[in-house]
Write a protein that holds these residues in place. Sequence first.
Motif, mmCIF file in Angstrom:
data_model
loop_
_atom_site.group_PDB
_atom_site.id
_atom_site.type_symbol
_atom_site.label_atom_id
_atom_site.label_comp_id
_atom_site.label_asym_id
_atom_site.label_seq_id
_atom_site.Cartn_x
_atom_site.Cartn_y
_atom_site.Cartn_z
ATOM 1 N N ASP A 80 0.730 -1.056 0.154
ATOM 2 C CA ASP A 80 -0.061 0.296 -0.133
ATOM 3 C C ASP A 80 0.984 1.227 0.031
ATOM 4 O OD1 ASP A 80 -2.403 -1.535 2.245
ATOM 5 O OD2 ASP A 80 -2.300 -1.738 0.077
ATOM 6 N N SER A 81 2.111 1.120 0.065
ATOM 7 C CA SER A 81 3.027 2.442 0.136
ATOM 8 C C SER A 81 2.842 2.948 -1.189
ATOM 9 C CB SER A 81 4.442 1.851 0.270
ATOM 10 O OG SER A 81 4.781 1.325 1.676
ATOM 11 N N ALA A 82 2.566 4.159 -1.263
ATOM 12 C CA ALA A 82 2.412 4.976 -2.518
ATOM 13 C C ALA A 82 1.833 6.169 -2.071
ATOM 14 C CB ALA A 82 1.103 4.270 -3.151
ATOM 15 N N VAL A 83 1.837 7.376 -3.188
ATOM 16 C CA VAL A 83 1.272 8.475 -2.993
ATOM 17 C C VAL A 83 -0.217 8.386 -3.142
ATOM 18 C CG1 VAL A 83 0.881 10.826 -3.697
ATOM 19 C CG2 VAL A 83 3.222 9.723 -3.454
ATOM 20 N N TYR A 84 -1.205 8.878 -2.351
ATOM 21 C CA TYR A 84 -2.567 9.024 -2.536
ATOM 22 C C TYR A 84 -3.285 10.388 -3.047
ATOM 23 C CZ TYR A 84 -2.479 4.346 -0.941
ATOM 24 O OH TYR A 84 -2.239 2.955 -0.778
ATOM 25 N N LEU A 85 -3.346 10.562 -3.886
ATOM 26 C CA LEU A 85 -3.835 11.689 -4.727
ATOM 27 C C LEU A 85 -5.419 11.822 -4.591
ATOM 28 C CD1 LEU A 85 -1.831 11.648 -7.813
ATOM 29 C CD2 LEU A 85 -1.424 13.182 -5.893
ATOM 30 N N CYS A 86 -5.893 13.093 -4.124
ATOM 31 C CA CYS A 86 -7.312 13.403 -4.510
ATOM 32 C C CYS A 86 -7.378 14.283 -5.530
ATOM 33 C CB CYS A 86 -7.721 14.060 -2.874
ATOM 34 S SG CYS A 86 -9.620 14.489 -3.047
ATOM 35 N N ALA A 87 -8.657 14.505 -6.098
ATOM 36 C CA ALA A 87 -8.940 15.368 -7.103
ATOM 37 C C ALA A 87 -10.457 15.659 -7.223
ATOM 38 C CB ALA A 87 -8.345 14.696 -8.570
ATOM 39 N N SER A 88 -10.731 16.682 -7.799
ATOM 40 C CA SER A 88 -12.254 17.300 -7.873
ATOM 41 C C SER A 88 -12.465 17.760 -9.294
ATOM 42 C CB SER A 88 -12.449 18.135 -6.517
ATOM 43 O OG SER A 88 -11.989 19.405 -6.749
ATOM 44 N N SER A 89 -13.533 17.813 -9.587
ATOM 45 C CA SER A 89 -14.095 18.391 -10.851
ATOM 46 C C SER A 89 -15.495 18.831 -10.902
ATOM 47 C CB SER A 89 -13.954 17.207 -12.173
ATOM 48 O OG SER A 89 -14.959 16.514 -11.927
ATOM 49 N N PHE A 90 -15.797 19.822 -11.697
ATOM 50 C CA PHE A 90 -17.087 20.509 -11.783
ATOM 51 C C PHE A 90 -17.823 19.776 -13.037
ATOM 52 C CE2 PHE A 90 -20.148 23.315 -10.537
ATOM 53 C CZ PHE A 90 -20.753 24.004 -11.555
ATOM 54 N N GLY A 91 -17.327 19.006 -13.767
ATOM 55 C CA GLY A 91 -17.859 18.267 -14.795
ATOM 56 C C GLY A 91 -17.573 18.876 -16.038
ATOM 57 N N ASP A 92 -16.590 19.772 -15.963
ATOM 58 C CA ASP A 92 -16.073 20.530 -17.321
ATOM 59 C C ASP A 92 -14.870 19.968 -17.913
ATOM 60 O OD1 ASP A 92 -14.647 23.417 -15.909
ATOM 61 O OD2 ASP A 92 -14.471 21.277 -15.395
ATOM 62 N N ARG A 93 -14.389 18.658 -17.326
ATOM 63 C CA ARG A 93 -13.417 17.943 -17.521
ATOM 64 C C ARG A 93 -12.162 18.518 -17.255
ATOM 65 N NH1 ARG A 93 -15.737 13.383 -19.513
ATOM 66 N NH2 ARG A 93 -17.786 13.762 -20.984
ATOM 67 N N GLU A 94 -12.378 19.549 -16.216
ATOM 68 C CA GLU A 94 -11.179 20.079 -15.723
ATOM 69 C C GLU A 94 -11.013 19.426 -14.489
ATOM 70 O OE1 GLU A 94 -9.862 23.064 -17.451
ATOM 71 O OE2 GLU A 94 -8.136 23.103 -16.086
ATOM 72 N N TYR A 95 -9.975 18.470 -14.221
ATOM 73 C CA TYR A 95 -9.706 17.903 -12.940
ATOM 74 C C TYR A 95 -8.593 18.712 -12.204
ATOM 75 C CZ TYR A 95 -12.153 14.445 -15.398
ATOM 76 O OH TYR A 95 -12.765 13.725 -16.428
ATOM 77 N N THR A 96 -8.982 19.019 -10.959
ATOM 78 C CA THR A 96 -7.578 19.725 -10.067
ATOM 79 C C THR A 96 -7.215 18.726 -9.064
ATOM 80 O OG1 THR A 96 -8.877 21.842 -10.523
ATOM 81 C CG2 THR A 96 -7.114 21.673 -8.635
ATOM 82 N N PHE A 97 -5.793 18.429 -9.123
ATOM 83 C CA PHE A 97 -5.128 17.626 -8.148
ATOM 84 C C PHE A 97 -4.790 18.262 -6.764
ATOM 85 C CE2 PHE A 97 -5.301 13.386 -10.314
ATOM 86 C CZ PHE A 97 -5.765 13.794 -11.314
ATOM 87 N N GLY A 98 -4.837 17.449 -5.521
ATOM 88 C CA GLY A 98 -4.159 18.038 -4.467
ATOM 89 C C GLY A 98 -2.782 17.620 -4.625
ATOM 90 N N SER A 99 -1.902 17.959 -3.601
ATOM 91 C CA SER A 99 -0.462 17.633 -3.517
ATOM 92 C C SER A 99 -0.319 16.258 -3.048
ATOM 93 C CB SER A 99 0.249 18.584 -2.532
ATOM 94 O OG SER A 99 -0.051 19.984 -3.030
ATOM 95 N N GLY A 100 -1.185 15.496 -2.710
ATOM 96 C CA GLY A 100 -1.165 14.050 -2.262
ATOM 97 C C GLY A 100 -0.484 13.664 -0.923
ATOM 98 N N THR A 101 -0.733 12.659 -0.297
ATOM 99 C CA THR A 101 -0.195 11.965 0.903
ATOM 100 C C THR A 101 0.476 10.947 0.409
ATOM 101 O OG1 THR A 101 -2.089 12.584 2.069
ATOM 102 C CG2 THR A 101 -0.757 11.145 2.886
ATOM 103 N N ARG A 102 1.833 10.900 0.968
ATOM 104 C CA ARG A 102 2.793 10.021 0.641
ATOM 105 C C ARG A 102 2.905 9.066 1.828
ATOM 106 N NH1 ARG A 102 6.883 9.255 -2.695
ATOM 107 N NH2 ARG A 102 6.911 11.334 -3.329
ATOM 108 N N LEU A 103 2.472 7.628 1.672
ATOM 109 C CA LEU A 103 2.289 6.777 2.735
ATOM 110 C C LEU A 103 3.388 5.837 2.322
ATOM 111 C CD1 LEU A 103 0.841 5.088 5.070
ATOM 112 C CD2 LEU A 103 -0.372 4.049 2.947
ATOM 113 N N THR A 104 4.209 5.571 3.666
ATOM 114 C CA THR A 104 5.102 4.416 3.599
ATOM 115 C C THR A 104 4.826 3.263 4.753
ATOM 116 O OG1 THR A 104 6.859 6.249 3.019
ATOM 117 C CG2 THR A 104 7.519 3.834 4.002
ATOM 118 N N VAL A 105 4.513 2.096 4.365
ATOM 119 C CA VAL A 105 4.383 1.137 5.041
ATOM 120 C C VAL A 105 5.589 0.338 5.421
ATOM 121 C CG1 VAL A 105 2.858 -0.908 5.599
ATOM 122 C CG2 VAL A 105 2.059 1.002 4.261
ATOM 123 N N VAL A 106 5.866 0.069 6.830
ATOM 124 C CA VAL A 106 7.277 -0.568 6.990
ATOM 125 C C VAL A 106 6.886 -1.930 7.819
ATOM 126 C CG1 VAL A 106 8.601 1.592 6.857
ATOM 127 C CG2 VAL A 106 7.729 0.976 9.100
#
Lengths: 112, 112
Positions: free
Chosen positions: A86-112
């Motif tokens: 599951d170690s990865a960057v988790y990105l959230c994005a949102s859109s208004f339906g105009d096919r313009e997606y805006t992404f957040g900076s992400g959360t970098r998860l490291t599982v050890v």
Amino acid sequence: EAGVAQSPRYKIIEKRQSVAFWCNPISGHATLYWYQQILGQGPKLLIQFQNNGVVDDSQLPKDRFSAERLKGVDSTLKIQPAKLEDSAVYLCASSFGDREYTFGSGTRLTVV
Amino acid sequence: AQSVTQLDSQVPVFEEAPVELRCNYSSSVSVYLFWYVQYPNQGLQLLLKYLSGSTLVESINGFEAEFNKSQTSFHLRKPSVHISDTAEYFCAVNSGANNLFFGTGTRLTVIP
């Protein structure tokens, strides 16, 4: 306008622990997405919300991952229990339906 | 089913030289095409998109891409790159489901 906010930026946990990520989309954006980006790969859609309803969660490992978007605004993504893969960057994005997606900076998860 | 192929995982190029990052897609329906750029430890930023109309689309920082339906391609080009263009570039396709399907990315490294 403010962008998509995500927290935390970084998280390190041990395998079998649980973790939660938070996302606040752009105001007025009805659609919210969670993507998983493993190192060296492109982002992969985990779940898509339209307001507070799930549109697509076919790629979400439902035995360990869950997500909710109460009141159609903020969203949380939870992993319980976490695995090494599951170690990865988790990105959230949102859109208004105009096919313009805006992404957040992400959360970098490291599982050890 | 849709898929995106970015044939080159890494592209090194000297400063002020031209560059082309290749992207091919497959989809059984009409598509919308996107290029995103990701700088280290940051989220994805939209570089340019093709929704309809002119098949040649341009970004504000000198990149352009041409939608070629017969070759199912959407290659990204820039006639003269700068050091600041060093980043990961992702091609993505949306075929009506209102979510993005990404390629595996191309790491562009501009050499001084």
